[in-house]
Structures are given as C-alpha cells and as structure tokens.
Design a protein around this motif. Structure first.
Motif, PDB file in Angstrom:
ATOM      1  N   PRO A 193       0.802  -1.228   0.000  1.00  0.00           N
ATOM      2  CA  PRO A 193       0.000   0.000   0.000  1.00  0.00           C
ATOM      3  C   PRO A 193       0.839   1.285   0.000  1.00  0.00           C
ATOM      4  CG  PRO A 193      -0.755  -1.530   1.695  1.00  0.00           C
ATOM      5  CD  PRO A 193       0.517  -2.083   1.159  1.00  0.00           C
ATOM      6  N   GLU A 194       2.130   1.168   0.351  1.00  0.00           N
ATOM      7  CA  GLU A 194       2.981   2.353   0.420  1.00  0.00           C
ATOM      8  C   GLU A 194       3.481   2.806  -0.943  1.00  0.00           C
ATOM      9  OE1 GLU A 194       3.954   4.453   2.654  1.00  0.00           O
ATOM     10  OE2 GLU A 194       2.824   3.556   4.297  1.00  0.00           O
ATOM     11  N   LEU A 195       3.360   1.968  -1.958  1.00  0.00           N
ATOM     12  CA  LEU A 195       4.109   2.219  -3.197  1.00  0.00           C
ATOM     13  C   LEU A 195       3.251   2.833  -4.298  1.00  0.00           C
ATOM     14  CD1 LEU A 195       6.110  -1.105  -3.197  1.00  0.00           C
ATOM     15  CD2 LEU A 195       7.099   1.174  -2.962  1.00  0.00           C
ATOM     16  N   PRO A 198       6.617   1.230  -8.937  1.00  0.00           N
ATOM     17  CA  PRO A 198       7.237   0.241  -8.019  1.00  0.00           C
ATOM     18  C   PRO A 198       6.240  -0.848  -7.581  1.00  0.00           C
ATOM     19  CG  PRO A 198       7.044   2.397  -6.958  1.00  0.00           C
ATOM     20  CD  PRO A 198       6.741   2.603  -8.394  1.00  0.00           C
ATOM     21  N   GLN A 199       4.979  -0.475  -7.543  1.00  0.00           N
ATOM     22  CA  GLN A 199       3.940  -1.473  -7.223  1.00  0.00           C
ATOM     23  C   GLN A 199       3.999  -2.649  -8.214  1.00  0.00           C
ATOM     24  OE1 GLN A 199       1.110  -2.605  -4.819  1.00  0.00           O
ATOM     25  NE2 GLN A 199       0.942  -0.391  -4.876  1.00  0.00           N
ATOM     26  N   GLN A 200       4.249  -2.306  -9.489  1.00  0.00           N
ATOM     27  CA  GLN A 200       4.367  -3.349 -10.513  1.00  0.00           C
ATOM     28  C   GLN A 200       5.555  -4.260 -10.215  1.00  0.00           C
ATOM     29  OE1 GLN A 200       2.251  -4.033 -13.091  1.00  0.00           O
ATOM     30  NE2 GLN A 200       1.017  -2.537 -11.981  1.00  0.00           N
ATOM     31  N   ARG A 201       6.670  -3.649  -9.767  1.00  0.00           N
ATOM     32  CA  ARG A 201       7.855  -4.467  -9.438  1.00  0.00           C
ATOM     33  C   ARG A 201       7.557  -5.387  -8.262  1.00  0.00           C
ATOM     34  NH1 ARG A 201      12.314  -0.841  -7.936  1.00  0.00           N
ATOM     35  NH2 ARG A 201      11.022   0.971  -8.375  1.00  0.00           N
ATOM     36  N   LEU A 202       6.785  -4.845  -7.300  1.00  0.00           N
ATOM     37  CA  LEU A 202       6.416  -5.670  -6.143  1.00  0.00           C
ATOM     38  C   LEU A 202       5.567  -6.865  -6.585  1.00  0.00           C
ATOM     39  CD1 LEU A 202       5.386  -4.503  -2.645  1.00  0.00           C
ATOM     40  CD2 LEU A 202       3.867  -6.043  -3.847  1.00  0.00           C
ATOM     41  N   HIS A 203       4.609  -6.602  -7.469  1.00  0.00           N
ATOM     42  CA  HIS A 203       3.781  -7.711  -7.967  1.00  0.00           C
ATOM     43  C   HIS A 203       4.643  -8.736  -8.700  1.00  0.00           C
ATOM     44  CE1 HIS A 203       0.049  -4.852  -8.020  1.00  0.00           C
ATOM     45  NE2 HIS A 203       0.416  -5.202  -6.801  1.00  0.00           N
ATOM     46  N   ALA A 204       5.605  -8.228  -9.492  1.00  0.00           N
ATOM     47  CA  ALA A 204       6.466  -9.149 -10.237  1.00  0.00           C
ATOM     48  C   ALA A 204       7.266 -10.034  -9.272  1.00  0.00           C
ATOM     49  CB  ALA A 204       7.405  -8.364 -11.152  1.00  0.00           C
ATOM     50  N   LEU A 241      -1.505 -16.081  -1.795  1.00  0.00           N
ATOM     51  CA  LEU A 241      -2.420 -15.389  -0.886  1.00  0.00           C
ATOM     52  C   LEU A 241      -2.174 -13.883  -0.932  1.00  0.00           C
ATOM     53  CD1 LEU A 241      -4.583 -15.521   1.335  1.00  0.00           C
ATOM     54  CD2 LEU A 241      -2.732 -15.850   3.003  1.00  0.00           C
ATOM     55  N   ALA A 242      -0.896 -13.496  -0.946  1.00  0.00           N
ATOM     56  CA  ALA A 242      -0.559 -12.068  -1.003  1.00  0.00           C
ATOM     57  C   ALA A 242      -1.113 -11.451  -2.286  1.00  0.00           C
ATOM     58  CB  ALA A 242       0.955 -11.882  -0.916  1.00  0.00           C
ATOM     59  N   LEU A 243      -0.899 -12.129  -3.408  1.00  0.00           N
ATOM     60  CA  LEU A 243      -1.370 -11.605  -4.694  1.00  0.00           C
ATOM     61  C   LEU A 243      -2.895 -11.501  -4.707  1.00  0.00           C
ATOM     62  CD1 LEU A 243       1.128 -13.598  -6.900  1.00  0.00           C
ATOM     63  CD2 LEU A 243       0.915 -11.097  -6.899  1.00  0.00           C
ATOM     64  N   GLN A 244      -3.544 -12.511  -4.155  1.00  0.00           N
ATOM     65  CA  GLN A 244      -5.005 -12.495  -4.078  1.00  0.00           C
ATOM     66  C   GLN A 244      -5.486 -11.296  -3.256  1.00  0.00           C
ATOM     67  OE1 GLN A 244      -6.553 -16.415  -2.941  1.00  0.00           O
ATOM     68  NE2 GLN A 244      -8.082 -15.396  -1.679  1.00  0.00           N
ATOM     69  N   ARG A 245      -4.831 -11.067  -2.122  1.00  0.00           N
ATOM     70  CA  ARG A 245      -5.237  -9.946  -1.262  1.00  0.00           C
ATOM     71  C   ARG A 245      -4.958  -8.597  -1.925  1.00  0.00           C
ATOM     72  NH1 ARG A 245      -2.895 -12.418   4.413  1.00  0.00           N
ATOM     73  NH2 ARG A 245      -4.758 -13.597   5.004  1.00  0.00           N
ATOM     74  N   LEU A 246      -3.951  -8.564  -2.806  1.00  0.00           N
ATOM     75  CA  LEU A 246      -3.629  -7.319  -3.500  1.00  0.00           C
ATOM     76  C   LEU A 246      -4.425  -7.179  -4.793  1.00  0.00           C
ATOM     77  CD1 LEU A 246       0.262  -7.328  -2.995  1.00  0.00           C
ATOM     78  CD2 LEU A 246      -1.438  -6.013  -1.708  1.00  0.00           C
ATOM     79  N   GLY A 247      -5.289  -8.150  -5.071  1.00  0.00           N
ATOM     80  CA  GLY A 247      -6.132  -8.060  -6.257  1.00  0.00           C
ATOM     81  C   GLY A 247      -5.398  -8.318  -7.557  1.00  0.00           C
TER      82      GLY A 247
END
Lengths: 286, 214
Positions: B170-172, B176-182, B204-210
C-alpha cells in the motif's frame, strides 16, 4: 522426530566445493575423510548428477566391521551415503536394494541412517524388514543397550520410516502400537506420529498434542516435528502456544500446510480458508 | 508509573543471580514498558538467556519509538546473539531509523531467524509521518531489499519476504507497485521452489492485493 537430526551439521572441512569436486572426492576410496564430506555435500545440495547415485551406492558397499578410534572410517562414509541417498528423490530409488542390505548391518548408526533414507524414498519393499526389526517390541528391540544410552534398535528411525512409507497393513500397525507405551517420550512420539500418518485416527494426534506440554524442551520439539510430518491440522492452536523456538513451530506449521496436500493437492489452487488460518499463525511467528 | 519504580525494576534485573530470576525480573521490567527501562532491556539481549531475551524484545517493542535510539547506539557488532535479538526488536517497533539495520540483516546475516525477522520488519516500517518524497524513497528501499531477499536460500526467509511484500504494497506508487507484484509472481511460480508453502503464501498475497496469478 528428534529435532536437529534432520539437518546434519557440516562434517569435517566445510569448504565450499563444486559438484564435480564432490564427485571426485567421493571416488577417493583411500581417503574416507574426503569421501565423508563429499557424500554429505551431494545430499545437502540434492545433486541430480547421473554419477551421484552410483557413487553413493559404491560408498554404501565399502563398509566393514567397525574400528573404533580409526577416525573417519568407512562406516561413517556409508552412513553419510545412506543419508544422502534419502535426499536425492526418485533417482535414488535405484539404491533401495543397497539400503535394504544395510538394514541388517551390525552398525546401529548405519541401520538408523538407512531406515530414515528408506522412509524418505517411500520404499515399500522396506516395510517388511523394518517391521521385523521392531517385532520383538519395546521390551527387546526397545530395551536400552547396556553401557550406552542407545536402544537395541534405532526405534525412532524405524518407526518414522514405517509412517513415512505409508503401508497401513494390520501387521504393521500391530508392531508399532506397543511403542506408544515406551518409557521414552521420544519413542512414544515417533510411534504416535507413524500411527497418525497410517490411520489418521485422532487419538494418536491427541497424544502428540499432549506431548507439546511435556516438561522437557527436547520432547516438545520432537512432538512439534512429528505433528508437522503428519500434517495434523487439529494441532494448529496447540502448536502456536507451545513453549519452543518459533523456527521449529514454523517448520511444524509448514507441515500442516503441505502434508495434507501431498499427492492429492492442486498446487495451482489458491489457499482455502483452513490453509489461510495456518498461514496467518505462521505470519505472526516470523 | 513513576521513575523510582522503574529504577527498582532495573535494579532487580541487575541483581538477578539465576536464569529464572533474570527471566522473571526482565518480564516485570518489560511489562512496565517504560522508556527508562530500555537501556537495561537492551543489555539483557546480550546475556545469552533466550527466555529473558524474548521478554526483553517484547518490552522494547512495547516501549516503541523511545527505545530505538538506545537499541541503535548499543547494537553489538560482535555479540551475534544480541544483534539478532536487536533486529527483532527493531522489526517489531517499525521505526524508520531501523531501516539500515534491517536491510543489512536481510542481506547479510548468517542466521535465518534474523533474516526472516528483518524481511517481515521491512514490510511494516511506519512511514506515515514522513514527507511524501522521503516516504516513497524509503518504501522503495524496502522494496529493493525484499526483491533481493526473494533469492534467499532458506524457505522461511522467502516466506517472510512474501509477507513483507504484501504489507509494503500500500505504500508504493504504481510503477514500483508493478515491481512488487512481479516479485510476488516470481515467488508464486518459481520452478526451483522446494517449499510449496512459499508459493501458497505468495498466492495469498497476490489475491489480497487483487492481482491475478493463475
């Protein structure tokens, strides 16, 4: 399972070497010390080199009667070779006959290492020989050897192997059950673990959960590992509340997540609510 | 609680002459959660008494930000055990002054339990009081450390990295959010992964982040 036995410490000279170098050292039949480290290295790094299994089979065969005081001796190489074979998965199944042959060796430690490896390889051919070594029961196979802390047989390893292999025939269960009453809590834990794996009956899980509050830390650690190995989900809350290191609780909880899925699970599926509950407990222990 | 009471609790820790006595005195001092007890609690981290160290870490986390300077100035480069406990305390407090220690710990510490605590800590630094540009830059430093942590050799550290990435998200800003997802997708689909639980936690993390993850 006695915590700590799963990950052997680095034996001897713990220098970083390549796979080629490990294979070269394992061929040095006149240098058991080099072979000892090489065998350990191949298991630790889960070598998939085609020479690894044949060389480890050779190392198993070069054992001889024990010669205490001889330093790193051939039997120590054989023990490490057995441990390594247990970690190499399907290709190591070719070595099952060699491991079975060592189950009757005079060397207690080699029998122990071979039993664990056979369990890890899910060697169904080992069920009858393992059962036979335990058949005399806690009073004989499970009796303490005079002058040492060892039992006559490496009962913990034999019991765990039977549980891991997973053949739930009545004669197997009948031999394991008396060990639930063994005087040593670590043996009781191993027996309950095997019976839980083989029958999924809650009474064995309940006995393991009871051991999580044993006064000795060593016993609590073993019960944690055993509940993890059996993947007993009902133990989630008791595991979280156990007085032991978070590192061990995390290993046990990993087992709760992964074991029920073994063989049947859908690796691509998203975690179900019961699994998420385990993951939430794990997150809090990091 | 007035200061003299805290001093009495500190003295009790210093006077303790058995492992059990130290544990109980540390628990009492930790329960006070008073900044004047911080220095003593940091000292306990170096006593090689795991029970007391756990209590001291809890106490330092309960004190929170006022304990951070004391921890950072006393962090012991030589006493490995004390350093490990200090990393856990800093991870639990979440103060941004601990960033460098956490980066260092995740990247270099030899203890998996320390790296795992650092990875979790890097996902939960409290950044809300920082000015916007500093806040984003700090979050990206955390991201960078966690991305590198994806290659850690221990499953439990990679697991903690997945948890850290989820809580950092949520901070990004979007890029950079895209890099985090990658990074999470990498943990999810790593063909070399030996621990299915790591892949599941990343899912689970990816699911929670949509984020769809197959």
């Amino acid at each position: 399972m006695a915590a700590g036995t799963a990950d052997q410490p680095i034996p001897g000279n713990g220098d970083p070497i390549s796979e080629e170098e490990a294979l070269r050292r394992l061929r040095l039949t006149d240098d058991p010390s080099a072979q000892y480290y090489a065998a350990w290295w191949l298991g630790r790094n889960r070598s998939s080199h085609p020479d690894a299994v044949p060389l480890l089979q050779e190392a198993l065969r070069q054992r001889r009667p024990r010669d205490p005081g001889a330093g790193v001796e051939e039997n120590a190489v054989a023990r490490n070779a057995a441990r390594a074979l247990g970690k190499l998965g399907a290709p190591a199944r070719a070595a099952i006959p060699d491991l079975l042959a060592t189950l009757d060796d005079d060397d207690h430690g080699l029998r122990e290492a071979a039993a664990r490896a056979l369990g890890e390889l899910r060697a169904e051919d080992a069920v009858e020989p393992l059962r036979r070594r335990l058949a005399s029961g806690p009073a004989v196979a499970g009796a303490q050897q005079p002058g040492t802390p060892r039992l006559q047989e490496p009962c913990e390893a034999l019991l765990e192997a039977l549980g891991d292999i997973g053949v739930a025939d009545p004669p197997v269960l009948a031999v394991i059950e008396p060990f639930v009453g063994h005087e040593r809590p670590l043996i009781r834990s191993a027996a309950c673990r095997a019976l839980l794996q083989l029958t999924a009956e809650p009474r064995w899980g309940d006995q393991l959960v009871a051991l999580l509050t044993h006064q000795q830390l060593q016993v609590r650690r073993a019960a944690l590992m055993d509940l993890g190995a059996a993947g007993w989900r009902q133990a989630l809350e008791p595991i979280a509340a156990t007085l032991a290191e978070n590192s061990l609780k995390l290993i046990a909880l990993r087992g709760l997540v992964e074991q029920p899925a073994a063989g049947a699970g859908q690796p691509e599926a998203a975690p179900d609510p019961a699994t998420v509950a385990v993951l939430d407990v794990m997150d809090a222990l990091l | 609680m007035i200061n003299t009471d805290v001093m009495a609790l500190v003295e009790a820790v210093q006077r303790a002459d058995s492992a059990l006595g130290l544990l109980q005195a540390t628990q009492a001092l930790a329960a006070a959660a008073h900044p004047d007890g911080a220095a003593c609690l940091v000292e306990v981290l170096g006593f090689n008494n795991p029970g007391a160290a756990v209590a001291a870490v809890d106490g330092l986390i309960a004190i929170g930000e006022p304990a951070v300077d004391t921890i950072l100035t006393n962090i012991d480069g030589y006493n490995y055990g004390a350093r490990a406990w200090a990393v856990r305390a800093l991870a639990g407090i979440g103060d941004v002054r601990g960033l460098e220690v956490l980066e260092d710990a995740l990247g270099k510490d030899i203890g998996p339990s320390v790296r795992r605590a650092a990875a979790r800590g890097l996902g939960q630094l409290r950044l809300e009081n920082l000015a916007a540009p500093v806040r984003q830059a700090t979050a990206e430093r955390c991201l960078q450390a966690l991305v590198e942590g994806c290659r850690d050799g221990e499953w439990v550290v990679r697991y903690a990295v997945a948890v850290g990435l989820e809580s950092l998200a949520p901070e990004l800003h979007p890029e950079p959010q895209q890099r985090l997802h990658a990074a999470l997708l990498g943990l999810r689909h790593n063909p070399e992964e030996e621990a299915p639980v790591v892949s599941l936690r990343a899912a689970l993390a990816l699911q929670r982040l949509g984020v769809s993850h197959g």
